[in-house]
Scaffold this motif. Structure first.
Motif, PDB file in Angstrom:
ATOM      1  N   TYR A 199       0.847  -1.191   0.000  1.00 50.29           N
ATOM      2  CA  TYR A 199       0.000   0.000   0.000  1.00 50.29           C
ATOM      3  C   TYR A 199       0.888   1.248   0.000  1.00 50.29           C
ATOM      4  CZ  TYR A 199      -3.978  -2.943   1.294  1.00 50.29           C
ATOM      5  OH  TYR A 199      -4.971  -3.885   1.306  1.00 50.29           O
ATOM      6  N   TYR A 200       0.533   2.210  -0.879  1.00 47.78           N
ATOM      7  CA  TYR A 200       1.119   3.538  -0.749  1.00 47.78           C
ATOM      8  C   TYR A 200       0.555   4.145   0.534  1.00 47.78           C
ATOM      9  CZ  TYR A 200       2.044   2.848  -5.748  1.00 47.78           C
ATOM     10  OH  TYR A 200       2.442   2.350  -6.954  1.00 47.78           O
ATOM     11  N   SER A 201       1.424   4.555   1.455  1.00 44.21           N
ATOM     12  CA  SER A 201       0.930   4.932   2.782  1.00 44.21           C
ATOM     13  C   SER A 201       1.578   6.214   3.276  1.00 44.21           C
ATOM     14  CB  SER A 201       1.189   3.808   3.797  1.00 44.21           C
ATOM     15  OG  SER A 201       0.540   2.618   3.408  1.00 44.21           O
ATOM     16  N   PHE A 229       6.185  12.135  10.852  1.00 44.26           N
ATOM     17  CA  PHE A 229       5.359  12.016   9.645  1.00 44.26           C
ATOM     18  C   PHE A 229       6.189  11.320   8.568  1.00 44.26           C
ATOM     19  CE2 PHE A 229       3.734  13.540   5.556  1.00 44.26           C
ATOM     20  CZ  PHE A 229       2.411  13.138   5.670  1.00 44.26           C
ATOM     21  N   SER A 230       5.610  10.270   7.954  1.00 47.75           N
ATOM     22  CA  SER A 230       6.362   9.462   6.990  1.00 47.75           C
ATOM     23  C   SER A 230       5.505   9.163   5.774  1.00 47.75           C
ATOM     24  CB  SER A 230       6.809   8.134   7.628  1.00 47.75           C
ATOM     25  OG  SER A 230       7.481   8.346   8.849  1.00 47.75           O
ATOM     26  N   ILE A 231       6.168   9.027   4.631  1.00 51.45           N
ATOM     27  CA  ILE A 231       5.518   8.610   3.390  1.00 51.45           C
ATOM     28  C   ILE A 231       6.323   7.447   2.820  1.00 51.45           C
ATOM     29  CG2 ILE A 231       4.883   9.272   1.033  1.00 51.45           C
ATOM     30  CD1 ILE A 231       4.562  12.114   1.994  1.00 51.45           C
ATOM     31  N   GLY A 232       5.625   6.330   2.549  1.00 49.25           N
ATOM     32  CA  GLY A 232       6.346   5.160   2.039  1.00 49.25           C
ATOM     33  C   GLY A 232       5.397   4.063   1.617  1.00 49.25           C
ATOM     34  N   LEU A 233       5.867   2.818   1.771  1.00 45.42           N
ATOM     35  CA  LEU A 233       5.096   1.638   1.381  1.00 45.42           C
ATOM     36  C   LEU A 233       4.838   0.773   2.606  1.00 45.42           C
ATOM     37  CD1 LEU A 233       6.825   0.526  -1.953  1.00 45.42           C
ATOM     38  CD2 LEU A 233       4.502   1.389  -1.708  1.00 45.42           C
ATOM     39  N   ASP A 234       3.616   0.239   2.681  1.00 49.65           N
ATOM     40  CA  ASP A 234       3.207  -0.622   3.791  1.00 49.65           C
ATOM     41  C   ASP A 234       2.846  -1.997   3.232  1.00 49.65           C
ATOM     42  OD1 ASP A 234       2.455  -1.580   6.219  1.00 49.65           O
ATOM     43  OD2 ASP A 234       0.492  -0.599   6.257  1.00 49.65           O
ATOM     44  N   TYR A 235       3.520  -3.039   3.737  1.00 50.65           N
ATOM     45  CA  TYR A 235       3.256  -4.413   3.295  1.00 50.65           C
ATOM     46  C   TYR A 235       2.370  -5.100   4.320  1.00 50.65           C
ATOM     47  CZ  TYR A 235       4.087  -9.307   2.080  1.00 50.65           C
ATOM     48  OH  TYR A 235       3.922 -10.630   1.743  1.00 50.65           O
ATOM     49  N   PRO A 239       0.430  -8.573   4.329  1.00 49.16           N
ATOM     50  CA  PRO A 239      -0.031  -9.844   3.743  1.00 49.16           C
ATOM     51  C   PRO A 239      -1.282 -10.383   4.409  1.00 49.16           C
ATOM     52  CG  PRO A 239       1.859 -10.202   5.159  1.00 49.16           C
ATOM     53  CD  PRO A 239       1.686  -8.720   5.073  1.00 49.16           C
ATOM     54  N   ASN A 240      -1.530  -9.976   5.669  1.00 50.56           N
ATOM     55  CA  ASN A 240      -2.726 -10.415   6.379  1.00 50.56           C
ATOM     56  C   ASN A 240      -3.005  -9.408   7.482  1.00 50.56           C
ATOM     57  OD1 ASN A 240      -1.005 -11.228   8.688  1.00 50.56           O
ATOM     58  ND2 ASN A 240      -0.412 -12.921   7.343  1.00 50.56           N
ATOM     59  N   ALA A 241      -4.045  -9.702   8.280  1.00 52.00           N
ATOM     60  CA  ALA A 241      -4.448  -8.757   9.323  1.00 52.00           C
ATOM     61  C   ALA A 241      -3.509  -8.776  10.525  1.00 52.00           C
ATOM     62  CB  ALA A 241      -5.873  -9.076   9.778  1.00 52.00           C
ATOM     63  N   ASP A 242      -2.568  -9.720  10.582  1.00 50.52           N
ATOM     64  CA  ASP A 242      -1.705  -9.856  11.757  1.00 50.52           C
ATOM     65  C   ASP A 242      -0.310  -9.269  11.581  1.00 50.52           C
ATOM     66  OD1 ASP A 242      -3.765 -11.247  12.954  1.00 50.52           O
ATOM     67  OD2 ASP A 242      -3.019 -13.204  12.305  1.00 50.52           O
ATOM     68  N   PHE A 243       0.075  -8.877  10.373  1.00 50.90           N
ATOM     69  CA  PHE A 243       1.458  -8.425  10.151  1.00 50.90           C
ATOM     70  C   PHE A 243       1.469  -7.166   9.279  1.00 50.90           C
ATOM     71  CE2 PHE A 243       5.385  -8.366   7.629  1.00 50.90           C
ATOM     72  CZ  PHE A 243       6.321  -8.400   8.647  1.00 50.90           C
ATOM     73  N   SER A 244       2.388  -6.273   9.606  1.00 49.05           N
ATOM     74  CA  SER A 244       2.556  -5.057   8.808  1.00 49.05           C
ATOM     75  C   SER A 244       4.030  -4.666   8.816  1.00 49.05           C
ATOM     76  CB  SER A 244       1.705  -3.913   9.375  1.00 49.05           C
ATOM     77  OG  SER A 244       2.019  -2.693   8.726  1.00 49.05           O
ATOM     78  N   LEU A 245       4.544  -4.291   7.643  1.00 50.13           N
ATOM     79  CA  LEU A 245       5.919  -3.803   7.504  1.00 50.13           C
ATOM     80  C   LEU A 245       5.862  -2.491   6.725  1.00 50.13           C
ATOM     81  CD1 LEU A 245       9.000  -4.097   7.744  1.00 50.13           C
ATOM     82  CD2 LEU A 245       8.957  -5.403   5.622  1.00 50.13           C
ATOM     83  N   PHE A 246       6.200  -1.396   7.405  1.00 54.88           N
ATOM     84  CA  PHE A 246       6.138  -0.062   6.801  1.00 54.88           C
ATOM     85  C   PHE A 246       7.563   0.446   6.587  1.00 54.88           C
ATOM     86  CE2 PHE A 246       6.003   4.603   7.372  1.00 54.88           C
ATOM     87  CZ  PHE A 246       5.225   4.932   6.271  1.00 54.88           C
ATOM     88  N   ILE A 247       7.863   0.858   5.354  1.00 56.17           N
ATOM     89  CA  ILE A 247       9.189   1.354   4.996  1.00 56.17           C
ATOM     90  C   ILE A 247       9.028   2.751   4.403  1.00 56.17           C
ATOM     91  CG2 ILE A 247      11.255   0.962   3.600  1.00 56.17           C
ATOM     92  CD1 ILE A 247      10.544  -1.992   3.554  1.00 56.17           C
ATOM     93  N   SER A 248       9.745   3.725   4.961  1.00 59.76           N
ATOM     94  CA  SER A 248       9.623   5.099   4.493  1.00 59.76           C
ATOM     95  C   SER A 248      10.996   5.749   4.356  1.00 59.76           C
ATOM     96  CB  SER A 248       8.763   5.924   5.457  1.00 59.76           C
ATOM     97  OG  SER A 248       8.813   7.298   5.124  1.00 59.76           O
ATOM     98  N   PRO A 249      11.387   6.108   3.133  1.00 55.34           N
ATOM     99  CA  PRO A 249      12.634   6.868   2.965  1.00 55.34           C
ATOM    100  C   PRO A 249      12.427   8.374   3.148  1.00 55.34           C
ATOM    101  CG  PRO A 249      11.707   6.310   0.834  1.00 55.34           C
ATOM    102  CD  PRO A 249      10.782   5.720   1.852  1.00 55.34           C
ATOM    103  N   LEU A 250      11.166   8.790   3.294  1.00 51.50           N
ATOM    104  CA  LEU A 250      10.833  10.210   3.478  1.00 51.50           C
ATOM    105  C   LEU A 250      10.155  10.366   4.835  1.00 51.50           C
ATOM    106  CD1 LEU A 250       9.404  10.980  -0.087  1.00 51.50           C
ATOM    107  CD2 LEU A 250      11.715  11.426   0.760  1.00 51.50           C
ATOM    108  N   THR A 251      10.943  10.678   5.844  1.00 52.57           N
ATOM    109  CA  THR A 251      10.426  10.759   7.210  1.00 52.57           C
ATOM    110  C   THR A 251      10.884  12.061   7.861  1.00 52.57           C
ATOM    111  OG1 THR A 251      10.435   8.353   7.454  1.00 52.57           O
ATOM    112  CG2 THR A 251      10.386   9.650   9.467  1.00 52.57           C
ATOM    113  N   SER A 252       9.934  12.682   8.534  1.00 56.06           N
ATOM    114  CA  SER A 252      10.218  13.899   9.299  1.00 56.06           C
ATOM    115  C   SER A 252       9.936  13.623  10.768  1.00 56.06           C
ATOM    116  CB  SER A 252       9.342  15.055   8.799  1.00 56.06           C
ATOM    117  OG  SER A 252       9.406  16.154   9.687  1.00 56.06           O
TER     118      SER A 252
END
Length: 642
Positions: A461-463, A496-502, A504-517
């Motif tokens: 997800y774009y997040s 505040f961050s803009i990046g991608l959120d992975y 795969p299911n309702a139990d796991f999330s991995l958020f990666i943001s190269p643009l973070t303030s």
């Protein structure tokens, strides 16, 4: 978060939409009939669908049997508990391998298609390898002279006289051809003839031996290359099959996730309707007196009209009573006012006008209902318990002790089509009491997280992520109990961050943001030293750009034992190799009863901007530096879900 019902407008592949159209009744005039048929199709699917929590199996069957056969009030209570249980994400689940007609899933490769693809690739691989140079190990070509029959060097006269008959035909043909072409005359001397004969025999012997060796080497090389090509093709085909099988499984899993969510949404809608229908249904009671007079009335959990009935004795005396509804299966019997018992004659009788209504014994036709679930989902929990705490280098102050801890969490989530918006709010406040320091706090947290995402590709997800953290009251360090080291918004962290959120299911999330303030605030610099949090003296705000990684995971280890963890790491772009922030929380909840649980929490922090005083052996402060902070909380107490 629950998706829309099966017949709602949803995004997805053509196969998902096809299955959704199959579940949608063409003319849904009878919602009761549709709900019963839909539950029967899921429950008795021949193993395609299975119940994730068998605790509610009897309740589901009970409410279904009520709609089909007889009422079961206990099932209504259990169904209400199921529909309010946020721990049951999916009532029914299905494994990807149990999907009927997987060939209908977009991108799925059937076994026949896979065999054809492998045959085509095998031909390409074979042609490619035949045109390439395949090196043959030198060990295969060593001592080849021992593997073939060669003509040994010997006296030509002896060879021609004794061994010629045993020589190979090719060698004989070579001798015949050479002697024929020599054209030897009678004038040649015997010595010259012997010399020529020896030369011809040796030449044919060497030529024949070279020919045999070359032929054998070529056969060894051809056999090795053929075996090499076959092994390579078999290995490549096996790897390709595994790759396609994994791709098939991923596509089925992705398709199944959407189908399971949509099916469970429709299941919840059907169960909710059937539960409401069962709870609101009426029960018919019949009354008969000694004179054989009979009257019937309906009882339900909503107002129903009362009726008048006359009791009779053996002398046919009458006693008027009023029968009033008190709920399903319950009746109040009220004797008429002013009744004197004299052979059951009635005096001063008060007339009551009652509107008589005889309901139909059959169920009334129900209006058409178009189920539509809200895209909003809200809920939370709170707990209050006693805690055993172990602290080491904790920035907010405190010491190991026995304490009380209050925790409140609430979430408001939105999900519709490709859009997801998650909001989480958490409050924590703990107090402890020791003999040496009296009453003081050991935990203090205010945190609000909000993440807005739009579906990108393959569960990514774009997040945009917003995070706010601070505390409620002042905190003090040891040994000084007078000067505070922290307070509300001192510090306060806004990220505040803009990046991608992975996801795969309702139990796991991995958020990666190269643009973070990341911004650190110290509201009150008169009481709170801003240098403890990376700010310069007198400054109230510190801004840092960087890269952040956040991850969350939750899992029911076994029944009544739940584990959650959340971690994040922030790297400052200004000092990428020297400054970083690390935050990792873990929570283990062991449910004792519905209202009592045991909670174990750990929190590990490293913040390069948060400084602690450093003292020498004499107790004099010689500087400040960052330290690892650790907190452990053990709670046994009360919990409440809302």
């Amino acid at each position: 978060m629950l998706a829309g019902p099966v017949w709602a407008k949803t995004e997805g592949s053509a196969s998902v939409k096809k299955d959704q159209r199959r579940d949608q009744p063409e003319n849904p005039m009878d919602t009761l009939k549709w709900s019963v048929n839909y539950l029967n199709r899921i429950m008795y699917s021949g193993g395609e669908w299975y119940l994730t929590d068998r605790t509610y199996q009897k309740a589901i069957k009970g409410v279904l049997n009520y709609a089909e056969n007889q009422p079961i009030d206990t099932s209504v209570v259990e169904m209400k508990k199921l529909l309010a249980d946020y721990g049951v994400v999916y009532i029914y689940d299905r494994r990807p391998q149990d999907i009927p007609h997987p060939e209908r899933v977009s991108g799925y490769v059937t076994s026949t298609q896979l065999d054809n693809q492998v045959k085509s690739l095998q031909k390409q691989w074979t042609d490619s390898l035949k045109n390439s140079m395949i090196e043959v190990p030198e060990s295969l070509l060593e001592n080849v002279e021992k593997e073939v029959r060669l003509i040994p060097a010997m006296d030509p006269q002896r060879l021609l006289s004794d061994s010629l008959k045993q020589m190979p035909a090719a060698f004989k043909r070579c001798l015949t051809r050479h002697f024929t072409n020599l054209g030897v005359t009678d004038s040649i001397s015997p010595a010259a003839f012997d010399s020529i004969r020896s030369s011809v025999v040796e030449s044919c012997r060497l030529r024949y031996n070279d020919s045999v060796l070359t032929s054998y080497r070529d056969s060894v090389i051809a056999q090795y290359r053929s075996k090499y090509i076959q092994q390579y093709i078999d290995s490549a085909a096996q790897a390709y099959r595994k790759k396609v099988e994994q791709s098939n499984y991923d596509k089925l899993s992705y398709y199944n996730d959407g189908a399971v969510a949509a099916t469970n949404d429709s299941l919840r809608m059907a169960l909710r309707f059937l539960t409401q229908y069962a709870a609101a249904d009426s029960v018919k009671l019949s009354f008969t007196n000694l004179a054989g007079e009979q009257k019937s009335m309906w009882t339900a959990n909503h107002p129903m009209p009362p009726i008048r009935f006359y009791l009779k004795n053996a002398q046919n005396d009458s006693l008027g009573v009023i029968l009033k509804n008190r709920g399903k299966g319950k009746v109040d019997v009220i004797i008429d006012d002013g009744v004197q018992i004299q052979r059951f004659t009635t005096t001063d009788r008060r007339e009551i006008t009652i509107k008589r209504e005889q309901p139909d014994d059959n169920l009334l036709t129900m209006p058409t209902i178009t189920p539509k679930l809200s895209p909003w989902e809200m809920g939370g929990d709170g707990s209050l318990g006693f805690t055993q705490t172990t602290l080491k280098n904790w920035a907010k102050g405190g010491e190991s002790s026995l304490s009380a801890l209050a925790v409140a969490k609430y979430h408001i989530n939105y999900s519709k089509k490709k859009m997801k918006w998650e909001n989480n709010f958490e409050l924590r406040y703990g107090m402890n009491r020791t003999d040496t320091k009296g009453l003081q706090k050991n935990d203090d947290k205010i945190e609000y997280q909000s993440r807005l995402g739009y579906s990108a590709f393959n569960r990514w997800y774009y997040s945009a992520d917003f995070d706010f953290k601070t505390q409620m009251t002042k905190g003090y360090s040891d040994p000084d109990h007078q000067k505070p080291i922290s307070a509300f918004m001192a510090p306060g962290y806004v990220t505040f961050s803009i990046g991608l959120d992975y996801k795969p299911n309702a139990d796991f999330s991995l958020f990666i943001s190269p643009l973070t303030s990341k911004t650190t605030y110290v509201r009150d610099t008169t009481e709170i030293d801003p240098t403890n949090y990376g700010l310069k003296p007198g400054e109230k705000k510190l801004w840092e750009p960087g890269f952040i990684v956040k991850t969350t995971f939750k899992k029911d280890i076994v029944e009544n034992i739940h584990y959650e963890t959340a971690g994040q790491m922030f790297v400052n772009y200004r000092y990428p190799f020297t400054k970083f922030d690390f935050d990792w929380e873990q929570t283990l909840v062991m449910k004792v009863t519905r209202s009592i649980n045991t909670r174990v929490m750990t929190h590990l922090i490293y913040d390069d901007d948060t400084k602690f005083p450093v003292y020498d052996a004499a107790g004099n402060q010689i500087g400040k530096r960052a330290k690892w902070q650790f907190q452990e909380l053990f709670t046994i107490g009360f919990t409440y879900q809302f």
